[in-house]
Design an enzyme around this catalytic site. Sequence first.
Site, mmCIF file in Angstrom:
data_model
loop_
_atom_site.group_PDB
_atom_site.id
_atom_site.type_symbol
_atom_site.label_atom_id
_atom_site.label_comp_id
_atom_site.label_asym_id
_atom_site.label_seq_id
_atom_site.Cartn_x
_atom_site.Cartn_y
_atom_site.Cartn_z
ATOM 1 C CB THR A 1 32.307 -22.894 10.529
ATOM 2 O OG1 THR A 1 31.026 -23.428 10.564
ATOM 3 C CG2 THR A 1 32.486 -22.098 9.286
ATOM 4 N NE ARG B 1 31.725 -32.563 10.419
ATOM 5 C CZ ARG B 1 32.752 -33.412 10.449
ATOM 6 N NH1 ARG B 1 33.677 -33.287 11.361
ATOM 7 N NH2 ARG B 1 32.848 -34.369 9.556
ATOM 8 C CE LYS C 1 28.577 -24.874 8.603
ATOM 9 N NZ LYS C 1 29.826 -25.315 9.194
ATOM 10 C CB SER D 1 36.830 -23.715 14.447
ATOM 11 O OG SER D 1 36.090 -24.582 13.612
ATOM 12 C CG ASP E 1 38.153 -27.388 12.452
ATOM 13 O OD1 ASP E 1 37.263 -26.598 12.122
ATOM 14 O OD2 ASP E 1 38.372 -27.731 13.632
ATOM 15 C CB SER F 1 35.513 -27.821 9.182
ATOM 16 O OG SER F 1 35.681 -26.647 9.913
#
Lengths: 232, 277
Positions: free
Chosen positions: A33, A51, A65, A162, A199, A202
Amino acid sequence: MAAVYMSANRPENAFSTVDLVPEWAQEEVSTGTTIMAVEFDGGVVIGADSRTTTGAYIANRVTDKLTPIHDRIFCCRSGSAADTQAVADIVTYQLGFHSIELDEPPLVQTAANLFKQTCYRYREELMAGIIVAGWDKRRGGQVYTVPMGGMIVRQPVSVGGSGSSYIYGFMDSNYKPGMTKEECLHFCTQALALAMERDGSSGGVARLAAITEEGLERRVVLGNQLPKFSNA
Amino acid sequence: MALSNVVETPASGFNFENVSRNVALEGLLEGGHTKAPKPMKTGTTIAGIVCKDGVVLGADTRATSGEVVADKMCAKIHYISPNMYCCGAGTAADTEKTTDLLSSNLTIFSMNSGRNPRVVMAVNILQDMLFRYRGQIGASLILGGVDCTGNHLYTVGPYGSIDNVPYLAMGSGDLAALGILEDRFKPNMELEEAKQLVRDAIHSGIMSDLGSGNNIDICVITKQGVDYIRPYQESEYKDKRQRRYKYRPGTTSILTEKIVPLELEVVQETVQRMDTA
């Protein structure tokens, strides 16, 4: 001929010994994330990507989230989806109970410490990195970060997940104290866009929320509306 | 070692003793060139969508045990309550038992409170239980239902994570099914169109995934009631049995017969009247 040779000698054939569920789907569901939160005078702005992955498969591309814990307190979840949902549920209950006992809205610091208590006590079993942010009457907008392991620290701006590794530089160089709500929203959108670009875990849409004394304002920036930084 | 005539009160909480025993057994069996039997999994395609009038759930009917098809007409859409059904993928025993337990609990709740259970309640119970068992229960569930707050579709993962989305596919054939759903799903679809879409999604899973196959079951849940169509579509690849496998009585001849009477003594007889008025 080659095909016959292969299936005869190799112990695993096309539908291998694994029970027909591919490895990438056997992993735990993780919100790999990017989450972040920024304080401003009068409130906080929080943001997250959308995601959720099980291994390499995107299980949910429109995840939310940003979870409400109380009327003016939110948490941003990163780590294992199951663990963070469970911890958020636990803290929501505890905070709600506490608020009813006090007969007044709870403090953000209280919410953050409740997260810390659960995350620290069960640190070996849990994989949860959480940012708690909200507004209360005593100290205004506050951001507390509770990373994996159960530490707690208050910061004016915090990133997690992340994808956060890719935006520390952007955050350090672009954050200025004393920004307005709109500037904070713009800052968050840009940071999330940069992280989602780099990333793999994400992506999706950028969800933002601004929490102030007046209330809550939620925004969604769709994938094609995110700011672009490179021409490639 | 526990004596068989002494009752041991079970320790509370989940007990992981058998995990190490199973690992040890696997090691022993492997040395003897035999493998432990694989649990029956519903390597599966299940899908669900929310449409204008309700929720449509679909599933294939193949249950596999390793590379063998264990059940060709397995029912993967489980009854939870009159307004809720649940599709299950993963270990067949786990999905069966989890949904049975949920159904029983919700029935008791309805009787106690006089209300129809809501979908969020079912989802929370499932999430609670699966999180407590830390992923040891291999059940990926799609729960769909209609209640007083609207039409809902949720997925619960084996570790206890939930997602609330308008369309879903799970199981080993989920990628194939999701491709169809991503392409053709629209919010507020008509019922017939929704049924066709779910059928197509499951069909795509059956065609592209080895763990899914045989027939397609569809379950349509609306405010008016439930239409459980099993099978919605039968597989074109059924074959005929080559021979009869039932043997008529007398096929095995009886050679000798020996009757040994068991001598039982009536020691004590008590008669208790039951008031069944």
